[in-house]
Design an enzyme around this catalytic site. Structure first.
Site, PDB file in Angstrom:
ATOM      1  CG  ASN A 191      -3.991  11.003  -6.700  1.00 42.84           C
ATOM      2  OD1 ASN A 191      -3.183  11.040  -7.612  1.00 42.84           O
ATOM      3  ND2 ASN A 191      -4.672   9.924  -6.409  1.00 42.84           N
ATOM      4  CD  GLU A 227      -4.426   3.960  -1.925  1.00 44.60           C
ATOM      5  OE1 GLU A 227      -4.775   3.875  -0.755  1.00 44.60           O
ATOM      6  OE2 GLU A 227      -5.210   4.250  -2.839  1.00 44.60           O
ATOM      7  CG  ASP A 248      -2.933   8.159 -13.080  1.00 43.12           C
ATOM      8  OD1 ASP A 248      -3.383   7.714 -11.990  1.00 43.12           O
ATOM      9  OD2 ASP A 248      -3.667   8.587 -13.989  1.00 43.12           O
ATOM     10  CG  ASP A 304      -1.959   1.066   1.192  1.00 41.80           C
ATOM     11  OD1 ASP A 304      -1.636   2.198   1.587  1.00 41.80           O
ATOM     12  OD2 ASP A 304      -3.091   0.782   0.784  1.00 41.80           O
TER      13      ASP A 304
END
Length: 144
Positions: free
Chosen positions: A11, A46, A20, A3
């Site tokens: 973001n 993620e 991304d 993770d």
């Protein structure tokens, strides 16, 4: 289960395009860290899943620690330092996919609760005399 720590803030701060790019670079680090026959999947936003053969928990822990260090040491463009929290477990004979995922997820939760940027194994760090989970009640897990 791998993770990405504080990915939402990546973001929010840099935008989804940079987020991304971070995920693509982490996928590349995963591919370069693990063996060709290990299986790598993106799982959710993620999170990534690695199915790898290991002779024992210590060998698995070493492989995931190597991944953790590789991610931490990578200079992500525009973002800088990214870390990951990792939880792993062995796949048992009668596991459904969700049985193994649940154990690995609990190990990830422990890594995050203890400060993130850590590797935790279910069998070595989480399981402390807990009863076995019911078999056959897990749902399907879709990897892509």
């Amino acid at each position: 289960m791998v993770d990405v720590d504080h990915f939402k803030s990546v973001n929010d701060r840099y935008g989804h395009l940079i987020g991304d790019e971070v995920l693509l670079l982490i996928a590349r680090i995963l591919r370069n860290t693990f063996r060709h026959d290990d299986r790598l999947y993106r799982f959710g936003g993620e999170e990534f899943v690695v199915l790898a053969r290991a002779v024992d928990a210590a060998a698995a822990g070493s492989a995931f620690e190597r991944l953790r260090c590789n991610v931490e040491g990578f200079p992500f463009p525009q973002v800088g330092r990214i870390t990951v929290s990792v939880g792993y477990t062995s796949v048992r004979e009668h596991d459904t996919p969700s049985d193994a995922f649940e154990r690995a997820d609990r190990a990830v939760y422990l890594a995050k609760a203890q400060g993130r940027n850590q590797v935790r194994g279910y069998e070595t760090d989480v399981q402390t005399g807990e009863p076995e989970a019911h078999r056959g009640q897990g749902g399907d897990v879709e990897l892509f």
